[in-house]
Scaffold this active site. Structure first.
Site, mmCIF file in Angstrom:
data_model
loop_
_atom_site.group_PDB
_atom_site.id
_atom_site.type_symbol
_atom_site.label_atom_id
_atom_site.label_comp_id
_atom_site.label_asym_id
_atom_site.label_seq_id
_atom_site.Cartn_x
_atom_site.Cartn_y
_atom_site.Cartn_z
ATOM 1 N N HIS A 191 -18.859 16.514 5.282
ATOM 2 C CA HIS A 191 -17.403 15.769 4.803
ATOM 3 C C HIS A 191 -16.890 16.699 3.950
ATOM 4 O O HIS A 191 -15.689 16.334 3.578
ATOM 5 C CB HIS A 191 -17.899 14.623 4.040
ATOM 6 C CG HIS A 191 -18.687 13.511 4.738
ATOM 7 N ND1 HIS A 191 -18.082 12.925 5.748
ATOM 8 C CD2 HIS A 191 -19.760 12.750 4.611
ATOM 9 C CE1 HIS A 191 -18.714 12.185 6.312
ATOM 10 N NE2 HIS A 191 -19.924 11.894 5.463
ATOM 11 N N ASP B 257 -24.421 12.394 13.115
ATOM 12 C CA ASP B 257 -24.679 11.706 12.107
ATOM 13 C C ASP B 257 -24.075 10.318 12.089
ATOM 14 O O ASP B 257 -22.746 10.332 12.973
ATOM 15 C CB ASP B 257 -23.930 12.423 10.985
ATOM 16 C CG ASP B 257 -24.277 11.929 9.496
ATOM 17 O OD1 ASP B 257 -25.306 12.467 8.691
ATOM 18 O OD2 ASP B 257 -23.625 10.878 9.087
ATOM 19 N N HIS C 139 -22.013 9.265 10.217
ATOM 20 C CA HIS C 139 -20.749 9.252 9.755
ATOM 21 C C HIS C 139 -19.941 10.260 10.304
ATOM 22 O O HIS C 139 -20.384 11.318 10.602
ATOM 23 C CB HIS C 139 -20.532 9.429 8.121
ATOM 24 C CG HIS C 139 -21.366 8.457 7.138
ATOM 25 N ND1 HIS C 139 -22.542 8.755 6.879
ATOM 26 C CD2 HIS C 139 -20.896 7.259 6.943
ATOM 27 C CE1 HIS C 139 -22.802 7.558 6.058
ATOM 28 N NE2 HIS C 139 -22.000 6.629 6.007
#
Length: 340
Positions: A158, A193, A195
């Site tokens: 991220h 993942d 996300h």
């Protein structure tokens, strides 16, 4: 399989976390690493301690201002009257254009996209050690290993070139991929993942030498919400080299595995010299974030499919939070990878 982990990665111990406006205990705990190490031990694997690769590989991905903020920010924050134990911004980036702030309060808002990336006393030290684990794995691949695993904690996908977010500070996958580019003309990244890997997408958004593919829970229902949709395909030279494959929330083994052939075909067409897998175990049915419903046997099937792509592959740990099956899920996945 060569694996890498540094004990300094456990020093980062974030406390603050916000869910639907309510402060909660942060789920990105040092115990994650302990459970993942137990998963490796089940396979008789004892990770090597990575060397320090210096600042150069970090600076190849992240901006000088951002690296200085991560390195010096906590001490500057603690010099403020009444400052909390961790850097928690009360503003967030609304860019561009803008004037880069000189004070720590403004810089926190500039460099942290959300409150899920609190910066404590040891965050910089742990994030650097995590990146070094990814770099050691990349070096093992460059030295001829067919597979390598980096137990990276804190995670990284991220993190943008100048932004922390979602438990992530340095983008380990991007740093490793850039290192692998030193010898390979093309590198593919497959993110599995729960996300979307929005930071990785952002870093390589305009590049055609790195193919980024992310299979993840529909961001309409899960962090990062604003990124990870099908229409995001890159820009400029990178248009068409960024692929998102969002899945419905609650998807299990079969839905995930049915998506992989398309990803595999795109990777094969791209003809990379090496593959980097952003390995999220937070797709587990027992993960506290409850985005997907992958079983422990399902992780073995996933590992088998990826392992049979036949590419030199670096596996970089991303999510996967405290659950009874965390260590077992890692050992199951790697068992599948090694089942040639």
């Amino acid at each position: 399989m060569k694996t890498f982990y540094h004990p300094d990665q456990a020093l980062h111990d974030p406390k603050f976390f916000l869910i639907r406006g309510e402060p909660r205990a942060n789920v990105e705990q040092p115990e994650r690493a302990e459970r993942l190490l137990k998963g490796l031990a089940r396979l008789g694997i004892d990770p090597a301690r990575p060397e320090d690769f210096g600042r150069g590989p970090l600076a190849a991905i992240h901006t000088p201002e951002y690296l200085r903020f991560l390195e010096t920010g906590w001490q500057r924050w603690r010099e403020l009257d009444g400052a909390s134990a961790e850097i928690i911004p009360n503003t967030h980036p609304v860019r561009y254009p803008g004037t880069y702030p000189t004070g720590i309060l403004g810089q926190a808002g500039w460099h942290q996209t959300d409150t899920a990336c609190p910066i404590g006393e040891h965050t910089w030290r742990s994030a650097r050690a995590s990146a070094n684990s990814a770099l050691a794995g990349a070096e093992a691949i460059l030295d001829g290993e067919p597979h390598a695993y980096a137990l990276c904690r804190p995670p990284g996908h991220h993190a943008y070139a100048d932004l922390a977010g979602g438990f992530c500070y340095l983008n380990n996958v991007a740093i490793a991929a850039q290192r692998l580019r030193s010898r390979h003309e093309r590198v593919a990244i497959l993110d599995v993942d729960v996300h979307h890997g929005n930071g990785t997408q952002g870093i390589f958004w305009s590049r055609r030498d790195v193919l980024t593919i992310s299979i993840h829970c529909d961001p309409q229902m899960l962090y990062p919400f604003s990124y990870g949709h099908v229409g995001e395909r890159g820009a400029g030279d990178g248009e068409g080299f960024n692929i998102n494959m969002p899945l419905p929330r609650g998807s299990g083994d079969d839905v995930l595995l049915d998506t992989l052939p398309r990803a595999a075909a795109l990777i094969e067409s791209f003809a990379p010299g090496v593959l980097v897998v952003a390995l999220g175990l937070d797709t587990s049915e027992e993960d506290p974030l409850q985005g997907m419903r992958v079983t422990t046997p399902g992780f073995e099937r996933l590992g088998r499919v990826i392992g049979r792509l036949g590419l030199p592959t670096l596996y970089v740990q991303e999510g996967g939070y405290l659950s009874p099956s965390l260590g077992a899920n890692l050992s199951s996945f790697l068992t599948g990878v090694l089942d040639r």
